[in-house]
Design a protein around this motif. Structure first.
Motif, PDB file in Angstrom:
ATOM      1  N   GLN A 122       0.832  -1.208   0.000  1.00  0.00           N
ATOM      2  CA  GLN A 122       0.000   0.000   0.000  1.00  0.00           C
ATOM      3  C   GLN A 122       0.862   1.251   0.000  1.00  0.00           C
ATOM      4  O   GLN A 122       0.567   2.223  -0.701  1.00  0.00           O
ATOM      5  CB  GLN A 122      -0.938  -0.001   1.211  1.00  0.00           C
ATOM      6  CG  GLN A 122      -2.051  -1.008   1.110  1.00  0.00           C
ATOM      7  CD  GLN A 122      -2.898  -1.080   2.375  1.00  0.00           C
ATOM      8  OE1 GLN A 122      -2.570  -0.491   3.396  1.00  0.00           O
ATOM      9  NE2 GLN A 122      -3.995  -1.807   2.305  1.00  0.00           N
ATOM     10  N   ARG A 176       1.022   4.037  -2.938  1.00  0.00           N
ATOM     11  CA  ARG A 176       0.738   5.441  -2.628  1.00  0.00           C
ATOM     12  C   ARG A 176       1.882   6.342  -3.089  1.00  0.00           C
ATOM     13  O   ARG A 176       1.669   7.363  -3.736  1.00  0.00           O
ATOM     14  CB  ARG A 176       0.494   5.590  -1.121  1.00  0.00           C
ATOM     15  CG  ARG A 176       0.077   6.968  -0.693  1.00  0.00           C
ATOM     16  CD  ARG A 176      -0.323   7.045   0.778  1.00  0.00           C
ATOM     17  NE  ARG A 176       0.606   6.399   1.693  1.00  0.00           N
ATOM     18  CZ  ARG A 176       0.363   5.258   2.347  1.00  0.00           C
ATOM     19  NH1 ARG A 176      -0.777   4.619   2.173  1.00  0.00           N
ATOM     20  NH2 ARG A 176       1.257   4.746   3.178  1.00  0.00           N
ATOM     21  N   PHE A 186      -9.889  12.472   0.325  1.00  0.00           N
ATOM     22  CA  PHE A 186      -9.182  11.651   1.303  1.00  0.00           C
ATOM     23  C   PHE A 186      -8.880  12.406   2.588  1.00  0.00           C
ATOM     24  O   PHE A 186      -8.750  11.801   3.643  1.00  0.00           O
ATOM     25  CB  PHE A 186      -7.923  11.044   0.695  1.00  0.00           C
ATOM     26  CG  PHE A 186      -8.234   9.926  -0.269  1.00  0.00           C
ATOM     27  CD1 PHE A 186      -8.828   8.754   0.170  1.00  0.00           C
ATOM     28  CD2 PHE A 186      -7.983  10.079  -1.618  1.00  0.00           C
ATOM     29  CE1 PHE A 186      -9.126   7.748  -0.708  1.00  0.00           C
ATOM     30  CE2 PHE A 186      -8.285   9.063  -2.511  1.00  0.00           C
ATOM     31  CZ  PHE A 186      -8.864   7.890  -2.047  1.00  0.00           C
ATOM     32  N   HIS A 187      -8.784  13.728   2.514  1.00  0.00           N
ATOM     33  CA  HIS A 187      -8.627  14.492   3.761  1.00  0.00           C
ATOM     34  C   HIS A 187      -9.901  14.405   4.590  1.00  0.00           C
ATOM     35  O   HIS A 187      -9.833  14.433   5.825  1.00  0.00           O
ATOM     36  CB  HIS A 187      -8.311  15.968   3.460  1.00  0.00           C
ATOM     37  CG  HIS A 187      -6.850  16.252   3.357  1.00  0.00           C
ATOM     38  ND1 HIS A 187      -6.022  16.273   4.436  1.00  0.00           N
ATOM     39  CD2 HIS A 187      -6.071  16.500   2.283  1.00  0.00           C
ATOM     40  CE1 HIS A 187      -4.794  16.535   4.054  1.00  0.00           C
ATOM     41  NE2 HIS A 187      -4.790  16.678   2.739  1.00  0.00           N
ATOM     42  N   THR A 217     -12.180  11.802   4.436  1.00  0.00           N
ATOM     43  CA  THR A 217     -12.550  10.429   4.805  1.00  0.00           C
ATOM     44  C   THR A 217     -11.508   9.716   5.647  1.00  0.00           C
ATOM     45  O   THR A 217     -11.812   8.677   6.239  1.00  0.00           O
ATOM     46  CB  THR A 217     -12.824   9.591   3.547  1.00  0.00           C
ATOM     47  OG1 THR A 217     -11.658   9.558   2.728  1.00  0.00           O
ATOM     48  CG2 THR A 217     -13.997  10.146   2.771  1.00  0.00           C
ATOM     49  N   MET A 218     -10.276  10.199   5.685  1.00  0.00           N
ATOM     50  CA  MET A 218      -9.242   9.463   6.428  1.00  0.00           C
ATOM     51  C   MET A 218      -8.874  10.189   7.702  1.00  0.00           C
ATOM     52  O   MET A 218      -9.025  11.291   7.922  1.00  0.00           O
ATOM     53  CB  MET A 218      -8.002   9.269   5.574  1.00  0.00           C
ATOM     54  CG  MET A 218      -8.295   8.356   4.387  1.00  0.00           C
ATOM     55  SD  MET A 218      -6.834   8.073   3.394  1.00  0.00           S
ATOM     56  CE  MET A 218      -6.442   6.425   3.888  1.00  0.00           C
TER      57      MET A 218
END
Length: 149
Positions: free
Chosen positions: A91, A95, A145-146, A148-149
């Motif tokens: 991963q 990334r 992603f800021h 949701t993570m």
């Protein structure tokens, strides 16, 4: 593992939909009498390219379905696929390589746009449009992603 099985089943459904869509496009490309370019050679090339692309997508989806079905039938394969998909090292590599590819792509497209500007305004505009799209996609992904993570 139950959730992972459900995920694989959803993937199989979506890949099947993709195969059906790809087959429809391939049939349209094969029977299409519409001319895309000024001469028949360009139109034939474009229909062949589009048909080939969708054929490749369908083949990749078939391979994905085979892998998922085999994993759903064998607990050992299911576990191996789960471990492979959730491997932190892979991963991280994905990334970081994606980040580098994003920057290289933007730089390459901008350089190509500048070079094309000396020869063709149409190609320049198309490349700047691609840069704009890639930039917006990157910004959208970053914002998503800021959140949701």
């Amino acid at each position: 593992m139950k959730d992972y099985r459900a995920k694989l089943k959803r993937q199989i459904i979506w890949m099947t939909v993709g195969i059906i869509f790809s087959c429809m496009v391939i049939v349209i490309c094969c029977v299409s009498a519409m001319r895309l370019g000024v001469d028949e050679h360009e139109a034939s090339f474009m229909r062949g390219f589009q048909g080939g692309l969708f054929f490749a997508w369908a083949a990749i989806a078939v391979c994905g379905i085979v892998v998922n079905v085999r994993a759903l039938r064998d607990e050992k394969r299911l576990r191996a696929l789960y471990i492979k998909e959730h491997d932190e090292r892979l991963q991280t590599i994905q990334r970081e390589s994606g980040r580098a590819a994003y920057v290289i792509s933007l730089f390459g497209l901008l350089t190509a746009a500048i070079a094309a500007g000396f020869f063709s305004m149409t190609v320049f505009a198309a490349l700047i449009g691609a840069v704009f799209f890639v930039s917006l996609a990157g910004l959208g992904a970053k914002l998503w992603f800021h959140r949701t993570m």
